[in-house]
Motif scaffolding. Structure first.
Motif: not given
Length: 494
Positions: A20-41
């Motif tokens: 979940l921590d990695m998904s937050s970083f990857i989505f913010r830095n590579y997809f330029n979005t504050s939303f990631s799977p961790s936001t919901f899980i």
């Protein structure tokens, strides 16, 4: 499907933390979005479990009352935040709401874990943390070897893998070690002990040599020191208090372990390539970079604070941009820093001084109770020290709602530990050190209670310790019952 229950869901939740921590970083830095799977899980698992607990067990009214208290506080705090929000403020009401939600969920998670694992075996919690820590460490080393790791600092120093914050990562790994070290007990099998030992070594190398944070370096040293102390304490307690005669044999084994660990730590700390040493040298060079035009000497505050102070003296700042109490607090910070020779790069101390002055200058009982808003200040002056932030920015009520439950549990562990000093084991003392360190880190570093992953690990330590306390009390009750039975038999014989 037959194995799906509350306990197994929480085991899975622990194991998912690094992903979940990695998904937050990857989505913010590579997809330029504050939303990631961790936001919901992250919120969905405790939400489902609390709903199940609410409908299955008989304390609905208490749950509603406690939930209402947290809800009312949140609404009032957000109202105060909105009232005190100025143009200079670092965050919006949406950002402040995120902090309120995170802190409320940490209390929710604490309740769920303590409820689900009440009087239950906690071995699988420890093993789940071991798996989660293995994923953290494995992903970090893969990122370093594949040259895809992010750097700990903007200047390019240190490695932190595919994670957002170096300090948060170091905190999580340090707290994980407090649980992993407990696997070195007589009952655990050799395979688990070997895996735990490998993870401890790899974690130590990363925290001291590669990450480059003081939290990582000193945290690892403190973990090892706490482990050695707890083992030595029990060793001498058993010899002098419980009159056991195995001191010489145990002392030799313990000295060998201690020597290896101490040599390992000292060798790595003294190694010239440490990212931490490079970072400290860089910060020291910045101390003389900003000159205060008023004194002609190196500034004791940051460059931005120095500019604000000069603008305030010239009456160039409008009160819609920065309130009068804020302006007076910046002036107070400047004078205090100069008087006490505060380092210009020591931002946390400057934040603490400024926020203390701000509460004094606002002089409002309503703000004292409900807080003046965590993100209502200029970015550099947002209080990173978390426990003072609870008191200053979230108010006395926020301090009671979010911090006192953890402090109360810790005081209870100390009380039970002292009362049962002849019976507690090294693991009990060691985990108490772990919770104490989490408070120290929260005070000095910050982002401990706010960090969802770190708080799950602290919650796990609380679960293990609380069950140990319950076992100690049950054991005492059984002894009393046995003594009563013996007394009854003696009376009957008479």
């Amino acid at each position: 499907m037959k194995k799906i229950n509350s306990k197994n869901i929480l085991y899975l939740f622990i194991i998912l933390l690094p992903l979940l921590d990695m998904s937050s970083f990857i989505f913010r830095n590579y997809f330029n979005t504050s939303f990631s799977p961790s936001t919901f899980i992250r919120p969905i698992i405790p939400t489902i479990l609390i709903i199940l607990i609410f409908f299955k067990y008989k304390f609905k009214l208490k749950t509603i009352i406690i939930g209402s208290i947290y809800g009312i506080y949140s609404l009032v705090h957000l109202y105060v935040f909105n009232k005190l929000n100025y143009s200079i403020s670092y965050g919006t009401i949406t950002h402040e709401l995120q902090y309120i939600v995170n802190y409320t969920f940490l209390i929710l998670n604490l309740f769920i874990f303590l409820f689900v694992f009440y009087k239950e075996d906690t071995k699988n919690i420890t093993k789940s943390v071991l798996i989660a820590n293995g994923i953290y460490i494995l992903s970090i080393y893969i990122s370093i070897f594949t040259n895809t790791s992010s750097t700990t600092y903007l200047e390019g120093m240190g490695f932190k893998g595919w994670f957002e914050s170096g300090n948060s990562l170091s905190t999580i790994l340090v707290l994980n070690l407090f649980i992993i070290f407990t696997l070195f007990n007589k009952l655990e099998n050799k395979k688990i002990k070997i895996i735990a030992f490998i993870e401890i070594i790899l974690s130590g190398i990363f925290l001291i040599f590669l990450l480059g944070t003081r939290t990582g370096l000193f945290g690892f040293v403190l973990v090892v020191g706490a482990y050695i102390f707890s083992r030595i304490f029990i060793l001498f307690r058993n010899h002098f208090v419980n009159k056991e005669k195995k001191l010489k044999k145990n002392k030799k084994i313990l000295l060998i372990i201690c020597s290896i660990l101490i040599v390992f730590i000292v060798g790595l700390v003294l190694y010239k390539g440490s990212s931490l040493l490079s970072r400290r040298k860089y910060l020291n060079s910045l101390n003389n970079a900003i000159i205060d035009s008023q004194t002609g000497e190196p500034s004791h505050v940051t460059g931005d604070i120095l500019k604000f102070k000069e603008q305030i003296e010239k009456n160039e700042i409008d009160e819609t941009y920065m309130s009068k109490p804020m302006q007076n607090s910046i002036t107070g910070l400047y004078n205090f820093a100069n008087k006490h020779n505060i380092a210009g790069t020591d931002r946390r101390t400057q934040q603490l001084i400024y926020n203390a002055y701000l509460v004094k200058n606002q002089s409002n009982i309503f703000y004292l109770l409900f807080g003046n808003g965590f993100l209502n200040n200029y970015g550099e002056l947002t209080l990173e020290m978390e426990i003072p932030a609870f008191l200053f920015n979230f108010g006395l009520i926020g301090f009671i709602l979010y911090f006192i439950p953890f402090l109360s549990l810790f005081i209870y562990y100390i009380y039970i530990g002292i009362k049962n000093i002849k019976k507690i084991d090294a693991e009990y003392i060691f985990l108490c050190f772990g919770i104490l360190l989490s408070f120290i880190l929260s005070f000095l570093v910050g982002q401990i209670f706010f960090n969802s992953s770190a708080m799950i690990i602290i919650t796990c330590m609380n679960v293990i310790l609380l069950n140990k306390c319950i076992n100690l009390k049950d054991e005492k009750i059984n002894i009393i019952d046995q003594e009563k039975d013996i007394l009854k038999e003696e009376l009957l014989i008479k």
